[in-house]
Design a protein around this motif. Structure first.
Motif, PDB file in Angstrom:
ATOM      1  N   TYR A  96       1.524   2.528  -0.883  1.00  0.00           N
ATOM      2  CA  TYR A  96       1.336   2.205  -2.303  1.00  0.00           C
ATOM      3  C   TYR A  96       2.146   0.953  -2.662  1.00  0.00           C
ATOM      4  O   TYR A  96       1.652   0.047  -3.319  1.00  0.00           O
ATOM      5  CB  TYR A  96       1.776   3.410  -3.140  1.00  0.00           C
ATOM      6  CG  TYR A  96       1.677   3.171  -4.621  1.00  0.00           C
ATOM      7  CD1 TYR A  96       0.447   3.239  -5.272  1.00  0.00           C
ATOM      8  CD2 TYR A  96       2.817   2.867  -5.374  1.00  0.00           C
ATOM      9  CE1 TYR A  96       0.353   3.006  -6.633  1.00  0.00           C
ATOM     10  CE2 TYR A  96       2.726   2.627  -6.724  1.00  0.00           C
ATOM     11  CZ  TYR A  96       1.494   2.700  -7.353  1.00  0.00           C
ATOM     12  OH  TYR A  96       1.399   2.462  -8.700  1.00  0.00           O
ATOM     13  N   THR A  97       3.397   0.901  -2.190  1.00  0.00           N
ATOM     14  CA  THR A  97       4.274  -0.232  -2.540  1.00  0.00           C
ATOM     15  C   THR A  97       3.846  -1.521  -1.825  1.00  0.00           C
ATOM     16  O   THR A  97       3.822  -2.587  -2.427  1.00  0.00           O
ATOM     17  CB  THR A  97       5.736   0.080  -2.116  1.00  0.00           C
ATOM     18  OG1 THR A  97       6.064   1.379  -2.595  1.00  0.00           O
ATOM     19  CG2 THR A  97       6.721  -0.918  -2.669  1.00  0.00           C
ATOM     20  N   VAL A  98       3.526  -1.397  -0.549  1.00  0.00           N
ATOM     21  CA  VAL A  98       3.300  -2.585   0.270  1.00  0.00           C
ATOM     22  C   VAL A  98       1.872  -3.138   0.119  1.00  0.00           C
ATOM     23  O   VAL A  98       1.642  -4.336   0.278  1.00  0.00           O
ATOM     24  CB  VAL A  98       3.608  -2.264   1.759  1.00  0.00           C
ATOM     25  CG1 VAL A  98       3.234  -3.401   2.674  1.00  0.00           C
ATOM     26  CG2 VAL A  98       5.092  -1.937   1.911  1.00  0.00           C
ATOM     27  N   GLY A  99       0.949  -2.269  -0.191  1.00  0.00           N
ATOM     28  CA  GLY A  99      -0.453  -2.701  -0.313  1.00  0.00           C
ATOM     29  C   GLY A  99      -0.925  -3.311   1.000  1.00  0.00           C
ATOM     30  O   GLY A  99      -0.695  -2.751   2.074  1.00  0.00           O
ATOM     31  N   GLU A 100      -1.513  -4.503   0.907  1.00  0.00           N
ATOM     32  CA  GLU A 100      -2.049  -5.163   2.112  1.00  0.00           C
ATOM     33  C   GLU A 100      -1.053  -6.183   2.679  1.00  0.00           C
ATOM     34  O   GLU A 100      -1.416  -7.009   3.501  1.00  0.00           O
ATOM     35  CB  GLU A 100      -3.366  -5.877   1.769  1.00  0.00           C
ATOM     36  CG  GLU A 100      -4.513  -4.936   1.419  1.00  0.00           C
ATOM     37  CD  GLU A 100      -4.799  -3.955   2.543  1.00  0.00           C
ATOM     38  OE1 GLU A 100      -4.962  -4.383   3.694  1.00  0.00           O
ATOM     39  OE2 GLU A 100      -4.827  -2.732   2.263  1.00  0.00           O
ATOM     40  N   GLN A 101       0.181  -6.162   2.195  1.00  0.00           N
ATOM     41  CA  GLN A 101       1.143  -7.208   2.566  1.00  0.00           C
ATOM     42  C   GLN A 101       1.907  -6.856   3.851  1.00  0.00           C
ATOM     43  O   GLN A 101       1.712  -5.808   4.436  1.00  0.00           O
ATOM     44  CB  GLN A 101       2.108  -7.416   1.410  1.00  0.00           C
ATOM     45  CG  GLN A 101       1.352  -7.477   0.088  1.00  0.00           C
ATOM     46  CD  GLN A 101       2.018  -8.362  -0.891  1.00  0.00           C
ATOM     47  OE1 GLN A 101       2.193  -9.546  -0.637  1.00  0.00           O
ATOM     48  NE2 GLN A 101       2.402  -7.808  -2.015  1.00  0.00           N
ATOM     49  N   ARG A 102       2.822  -7.761   4.212  1.00  0.00           N
ATOM     50  CA  ARG A 102       3.550  -7.572   5.472  1.00  0.00           C
ATOM     51  C   ARG A 102       5.013  -7.181   5.213  1.00  0.00           C
ATOM     52  O   ARG A 102       5.563  -7.449   4.148  1.00  0.00           O
ATOM     53  CB  ARG A 102       3.503  -8.857   6.303  1.00  0.00           C
ATOM     54  CG  ARG A 102       2.081  -9.168   6.803  1.00  0.00           C
ATOM     55  CD  ARG A 102       2.095 -10.185   7.920  1.00  0.00           C
ATOM     56  NE  ARG A 102       2.595 -11.486   7.487  1.00  0.00           N
ATOM     57  CZ  ARG A 102       3.196 -12.357   8.296  1.00  0.00           C
ATOM     58  NH1 ARG A 102       3.405 -12.050   9.563  1.00  0.00           N
ATOM     59  NH2 ARG A 102       3.603 -13.526   7.845  1.00  0.00           N
ATOM     60  N   VAL A 103       5.613  -6.555   6.221  1.00  0.00           N
ATOM     61  CA  VAL A 103       6.992  -6.059   6.100  1.00  0.00           C
ATOM     62  C   VAL A 103       7.808  -6.536   7.303  1.00  0.00           C
ATOM     63  O   VAL A 103       7.308  -6.570   8.424  1.00  0.00           O
ATOM     64  CB  VAL A 103       7.033  -4.508   6.081  1.00  0.00           C
ATOM     65  CG1 VAL A 103       8.444  -4.016   5.805  1.00  0.00           C
ATOM     66  CG2 VAL A 103       6.071  -3.927   5.070  1.00  0.00           C
ATOM     67  N   GLY A 132       0.281  -2.475  12.244  1.00  0.00           N
ATOM     68  CA  GLY A 132      -0.071  -3.878  12.502  1.00  0.00           C
ATOM     69  C   GLY A 132       0.532  -4.856  11.506  1.00  0.00           C
ATOM     70  O   GLY A 132       0.459  -6.064  11.704  1.00  0.00           O
ATOM     71  N   ARG A 133       1.131  -4.344  10.430  1.00  0.00           N
ATOM     72  CA  ARG A 133       1.668  -5.287   9.438  1.00  0.00           C
ATOM     73  C   ARG A 133       3.193  -5.256   9.366  1.00  0.00           C
ATOM     74  O   ARG A 133       3.806  -5.803   8.469  1.00  0.00           O
ATOM     75  CB  ARG A 133       1.029  -5.022   8.072  1.00  0.00           C
ATOM     76  CG  ARG A 133      -0.350  -5.703   8.020  1.00  0.00           C
ATOM     77  CD  ARG A 133      -1.045  -5.527   6.711  1.00  0.00           C
ATOM     78  NE  ARG A 133      -1.528  -4.184   6.543  1.00  0.00           N
ATOM     79  CZ  ARG A 133      -1.240  -3.399   5.521  1.00  0.00           C
ATOM     80  NH1 ARG A 133      -0.455  -3.847   4.571  1.00  0.00           N
ATOM     81  NH2 ARG A 133      -1.736  -2.189   5.434  1.00  0.00           N
TER      82      ARG A 133
END
Ligand code: XMP
Length: 500
Positions: A203-210, A233-234
């Motif tokens: 929910y927090t990260v959505g489609e983004q990277r970490v 993969g992210r």
């Protein structure tokens, strides 16, 4: 969380033990400030409240108090030590200072003669001398009221500490409070939180990277495993190999994490770290240099990756509690990896383990499929072997220490009664020896093994002489630069666990 027990903190050293013991009995608990308003308590709708111990005297005007409205909410309350005194004081009873007090294990005799006396850990000088109306004493020691209750209002107190293992039947007392007085149904299990934690990260990260700085310690490893499931993969993990790990450890970390659904980057920075440490003999200086160098290497690698909006950290619940923060509240500027985000522009910091105790993190790690050796890993200092090599760190000394440490671990890993932590130290002292027909003048290695639950205090582990003899014989024969082995028999205090 459907069932919550609030632990209201009055400065007691055992607050985390209390919250941890409640969770261990399958009821979710959180620690909050002792002064929390009764309305706020009511809003959280706990099934029970526990008031912790504390170093103050309730008889003093500015000692910490709870909201008096707390006792009128109809929620069961258990006061422990200062918590019991506070409850009795605020409800019209009397607490006296100036007695001899009780410290250590004391015999407690229940009022119900069908129950046997038991030993309980006491640590108090004040004592309840008159109970509030509606209360009765349910147990006594030779000098104080040891337990009391007002069954009608579901309020109770114990002068001793049921949360420590030094109190016989302490766990059963907490269990009865939770399941009989609060009507808990149980069901909280740390491993069951995995799905919710994963959902939350998505929910927090959505489609983004970490991005995660992976040290290979329990917390960052479990964090990586969780994130790789949540955002496969992210996640990019940067493992800075400073060359100060134990034998084979860097390769083992690479082996485990390369098989997960994440991008694993190992930065071989051994030479950089050694060069930076050249000439540094003072422990604090070594720690500082390593910390600074770590940030520099991490930043350089992160910059190569382009914009990654989220930084993940393996912060756990005790880190939050000890820095005065609250889990679930807006987390204050608290960072595990000191100062990391300052020059890197992250949109957000995520700390998925911030609600869990260490033992819960281990359970979660196991559930996520991490190897046993990794989740059960002994504490290992961030500066690694650099603070187990006394004085200046050189590759030659590191090599000797890695071999010595591997011997200690090989000999103790399988022991029936394994100490809580064990390792080797390479002293900066050389001594004369004889190997073959020649005189030697080589390093003295020390073996450290301790028994402890909390790592804040410890005793030295009474290792059998057969084990010590084997370790010593192997070290002096297998490692050319070690000519003598000593065993550290210092407890903490006055010693510390590490040597530097
Ligand atoms: P001391 O030496 O203070 O250590 O008795 C208590 C526990 O903490 C570990 N330790 C560290 N852990 N970073 C860590 O993550 C550090 O810099 C550090 N220094 C000590 C130590 O191994 C022991 O378990």
């Amino acid at each position: 969380m459907s069932e919550l027990v609030l632990v209201l903190d009055f400065g007691g050293q055992y607050k985390e033990l209390i919250a941890g013991a409640v969770r261990g009995l399958s009821v979710y608990s959180e620690i909050r400030a002792g002064s929390m308003a009764a309305d706020d308590v009511k809003r959280l709708n706990p099934i029970g409240v526990i008031l912790t111990g504390g170093p103050d005297s309730v008889t003093l005007p500015d000692s910490p108090k709870c909201d008096p409205g707390l006792f009128a909410l109809g929620i069961p309350v258990l006061g422990i030590c200062y918590g019991m005194q506070l409850m009795c004081h605020m409800l019209g009873g009397e607490v006296s200072s100036g007695g001899a007090g009780e410290y250590g294990r004391v015999t407690v005799t229940p009022a119900d003669s069908a129950q046997k006396p038991f030993l309980a850990l006491m640590s108090h000088s004040d004592a309840v001398t008159r109970l509030p109306e509606g209360f009765k004493a349910t147990a006594r020691t030779a000098s104080c009221i040891a337990a009391c209750e007002d069954a009608g209002r579901r309020l109770c107190g114990v002068q001793f500490h049921p949360e420590t293992k030094h109190t016989e039947g302490g766990r059963e007392i907490l269990r009865r409070f939770l399941y009989e007085l609060c009507g808990a149904s149980g069901g909280y299990r740390p491993e069951k939180t995995a799905a919710a934690l994963i959902e939350n990260i998505r929910y927090t990260v959505g489609e983004q990277r970490v991005l995660l700085a992976l040290s290979g310690g329990v917390d960052s490893s479990v964090c990586a495993a969780l994130l790789s499931k949540a955002v496969p993969g992210r996640l990019t993990c940067i493992f800075v190999d400073h060359g100060l790990m134990r034998l084979g450890e860097g390769d083992e970390i690479e082996r485990v994490f390369s098989s997960l659904d994440l991008r694993f980057i190992r930065v071989n920075a051994q030479e950089r770290f050694l060069a930076r440490l050249r000439g540094a003999a003072d422990p604090e200086r070594k720690r500082k240099l390593i910390g600074e160098e770590f940030i520099r290497v991490f930043e350089k690698e992160a910059a190569k990756l382009g914009d990654i909006p989220f930084l993940a950290q393996g912060t756990i619940y005790p880190d939050i509690v000890e820095s005065g923060g609250e889990y679930g509240a807006t987390i204050k500027s608290h960072h595990n990896v000191g100062g990391l985000p300052e020059t890197l522009a992250f949109t957000g910091v995520i700390e998925p383990l911030a609600g869990l105790f260490k033992d819960e993190v281990r359970v979660l790690g196991k559930k996520l499929g991490l190897p046993e050796a990794l989740v059960k890993r002994q504490p290992f200092p961030g500066p690694g072997l650099a603070i187990r090599v006394m004085g200046e760190v050189t590759e030659e000394k590191l090599e000797a220490l890695r071999a010595a440490d591997a011997i200690v671990r090989e000999e103790l890993d399988g022991a029936r009664r394994r100490p809580a932590q064990y390792f080797a130290v390479l002293t900066d002292t050389r001594s004369v020896g004889v190997k073959g027909d020649g005189r030697t003048y080589d390093y003295v290695a020390a073996v450290r093994a301790v028994t402890t639950d909390d790592f804040m205090t410890c005793g030295y582990a009474p290792l059998p002489h057969t084990v010590l003899r084997r370790v010593s014989s192997r070290m002096t024969s297998e490692i050319p630069s070690i000519s003598r082995v000593v065993y550290d028999v210092t407890s903490k205090p006055p010693g510390t666990i590490e040597w530097e």
